[in-house]
Design a protein around this motif. Structure first.
Motif, PDB file in Angstrom:
ATOM      1  N   ASN A  60      68.856  16.942  79.079  1.00  0.00           N
ATOM      2  CA  ASN A  60      69.781  16.385  80.058  1.00  0.00           C
ATOM      3  C   ASN A  60      70.909  17.362  80.341  1.00  0.00           C
ATOM      4  O   ASN A  60      71.390  17.473  81.470  1.00  0.00           O
ATOM      5  N   ILE A 127      75.705  13.142  72.809  1.00  0.00           N
ATOM      6  CA  ILE A 127      75.597  11.827  72.185  1.00  0.00           C
ATOM      7  C   ILE A 127      76.113  11.899  70.748  1.00  0.00           C
ATOM      8  O   ILE A 127      75.846  12.865  70.031  1.00  0.00           O
ATOM      9  N   HIS A 148      64.833  10.309  73.478  1.00  0.00           N
ATOM     10  CA  HIS A 148      64.659  10.006  74.901  1.00  0.00           C
ATOM     11  C   HIS A 148      63.188   9.950  75.283  1.00  0.00           C
ATOM     12  O   HIS A 148      62.772   9.086  76.073  1.00  0.00           O
ATOM     13  N   LEU A 224      71.442   2.004  74.200  1.00  0.00           N
ATOM     14  CA  LEU A 224      72.824   2.345  74.536  1.00  0.00           C
ATOM     15  C   LEU A 224      73.266   3.605  73.810  1.00  0.00           C
ATOM     16  O   LEU A 224      73.876   4.498  74.402  1.00  0.00           O
ATOM     17  N   HIS A 227      72.054   6.984  75.232  1.00  0.00           N
ATOM     18  CA  HIS A 227      72.442   7.365  76.589  1.00  0.00           C
ATOM     19  C   HIS A 227      73.949   7.409  76.816  1.00  0.00           C
ATOM     20  O   HIS A 227      74.400   8.106  77.726  1.00  0.00           O
ATOM     21  N   CYS A 228      74.720   6.667  76.042  1.00  0.00           N
ATOM     22  CA  CYS A 228      76.152   6.505  76.321  1.00  0.00           C
ATOM     23  C   CYS A 228      76.980   7.297  75.312  1.00  0.00           C
ATOM     24  O   CYS A 228      77.169   6.865  74.169  1.00  0.00           O
ATOM     25  N   LEU A 271      68.204   2.447  82.473  1.00  0.00           N
ATOM     26  CA  LEU A 271      68.208   3.037  81.140  1.00  0.00           C
ATOM     27  C   LEU A 271      66.942   2.671  80.365  1.00  0.00           C
ATOM     28  O   LEU A 271      66.463   3.461  79.541  1.00  0.00           O
ATOM     29  N   VAL A 342      79.023   4.806  85.082  1.00  0.00           N
ATOM     30  CA  VAL A 342      78.346   5.916  84.418  1.00  0.00           C
ATOM     31  C   VAL A 342      79.360   6.872  83.794  1.00  0.00           C
ATOM     32  O   VAL A 342      79.175   7.347  82.667  1.00  0.00           O
ATOM     33  N   ILE A 347      77.366   8.624  80.532  1.00  0.00           N
ATOM     34  CA  ILE A 347      75.921   8.752  80.708  1.00  0.00           C
ATOM     35  C   ILE A 347      75.643  10.028  81.500  1.00  0.00           C
ATOM     36  O   ILE A 347      76.172  10.209  82.595  1.00  0.00           O
ATOM     37  N   ASP A 349      72.321  11.252  82.041  1.00  0.00           N
ATOM     38  CA  ASP A 349      70.904  11.284  82.393  1.00  0.00           C
ATOM     39  C   ASP A 349      70.740  11.888  83.775  1.00  0.00           C
ATOM     40  O   ASP A 349      71.382  11.462  84.744  1.00  0.00           O
TER      41      ASP A 349
END
Length: 385
Positions: A60, A127, A148, A224, A227-228, A271, A342, A347, A349
């Motif tokens: 990413n 992350i 992922h 979560l 991705h967050c 997500l 976002v 995030i 992504d």
């Protein structure tokens, strides 16, 4: 159900202490961790023939940097755009002027709305390993790319499980419960770990505006956490996995404050499923007749890039001819709301950013055509966002 937020700027409001937030997660989630790694290995083995190396797979971070590079190369302007909208209002009648007859004639006014040419991208953030470790210590040294990859394979089934979740009746209380029993009707994949109480941040804290509308969403903390980047560890409850459909489990209720709560549902859907087409569909009034993307793929030729640009212009022209400027502005605000969510959650992504930039580009072009300001929009290339 209402919530009284104590700090409107927090992304996540936790009721638990730091110690309780690192409790061992539900037993079922340990299986999730193993399943994610296995699914990642199988996926990489099929694609690359060797899952032990990550060099064949763009992260990413790499994709995010590439998009920013494309934007800088193609954009000639990042200035804000001003759109003029016609509106009608009825003048207020002064009751003291009794000798003047009331009028019902509408007066046309113009309202100016300023929108950014591009939606800014925050600096990339990794992350948190602490957040992943709180879910399962085995994830401490697992590459995020593996997680992922596993979620790409398992996410749609996990999302399907959420559709069969039914929360128990909420207690009659002005405050959220710390825990909630939920009924599980689909056992085909991993069980949700939390119930998110999602609400929007407030613009002020007056007495009449302290109570916020809250919507409950079942969720998996692994989705979560993976991705967050701005999400701290979530408190978990250890419970046995249900054996039959219709069984109930108890999960923590976690308040989640984001800028646009009404757009959490499409964000959550993406997500889990990584369906950029469905996310784009939720941001535009109609589905594009053919797939569109403002960013060129690495192997795209200049001719293909030019055709993609024409597809975007054609679709924007269709929207401008079909919808009023006010309607297009409402959809632009949806894109803006998703963008703010976002950014708040951290995030990065690549698919979700491609979708946000593509929807924003199309709607700005359509607004420019509908309001006679296309030349201002076209000050930057239509293929960038």
């Amino acid at each position: 159900m209402v919530l009284q937020p104590s700090n409107k700027n927090n992304v996540l409001k936790k009721r638990s202490s730091a110690k309780s937030s690192e409790n061992i997660p539900p037993v079922k989630l340990r299986t999730v961790s193993s399943s994610l790694k296995d699914a990642s290995r199988r996926r990489r083995a099929r694609v690359a023939g060797n899952f032990s190396t990550t060099s064949n797979f763009a992260t990413n971070k790499q994709a995010y940097a590439q998009h920013i590079k494309q934007r800088k190369m193609k954009s000639s302007s990042s200035k804000a755009l001003r759109f003029h909208f016609e509106s009608f209002s009825i003048p207020v009648q002064d009751v003291e002027m009794k000798d003047i007859q009331p009028t019902t004639q509408q007066i046309m006014e113009k309202t100016t709305v300023q929108l950014p040419r591009h939606l800014a991208r925050p600096d990339y953030k990794e992350i948190s390993r602490e957040t992943l470790t709180a879910i399962d210590p085995e994830l401490t040294k697992t590459p995020v790319e593996y997680i992922h990859e596993g979620l790409t394979a398992l996410g749609p089934e996990m999302y399907k499980v959420l559709g069969g979740v039914k929360p128990a009746p909420l207690p009659q209380s002005p405050a959220l419960p710390q825990e909630l029993a939920i009924v599980i009707n689909d056992l085909s994949s991993e069980m949700p770990s939390h119930m998110l109480a999602v609400y929007s941040s407030q613009t002020n804290n007056t007495a009449s505006n302290r109570r916020s509308k809250v919507t409950l969403y079942p969720s998996h903390n692994i989705v979560l956490a993976a991705h967050c980047a701005n999400l701290p560890p979530l408190r978990s409850i250890t419970h046995p996995a249900p054996k039959v459909a219709g069984s109930s489990i108890t999960v923590p209720v976690v308040p989640l404050c984001i800028p646009a709560a009404e757009l959490y549902a499409p964000l959550s859907m993406y997500l889990y499923t990584k369906r950029a087409d469905l996310l784009l569909q939720s941001l535009l009034p109609v589905v594009p007749p053919t797939p569109i993307n403002v960013y060129a793929s690495p192997d795209e030729t200049p001719e293909e890039a030019a055709r993609q640009q024409q597809k975007i212009l054609s679709f924007a022209r269709q929207l401008a001819a079909t919808y009023t400027p006010h309607a297009l502005l409402q959809y632009a605000m949806r894109v803006n709301g998703l963008w703010r969510n976002v950014c708040a959650l951290g995030i990065f992504d690549s698919g979700i950013w491609e979708t946000i930039d593509t929807a924003w580009e199309v709607l700005l072009l359509a607004l420019g055509m509908a309001t006679g300001n296309l030349d201002k929009v076209m000050g930057g290339p239509t293929s960038s966002s």
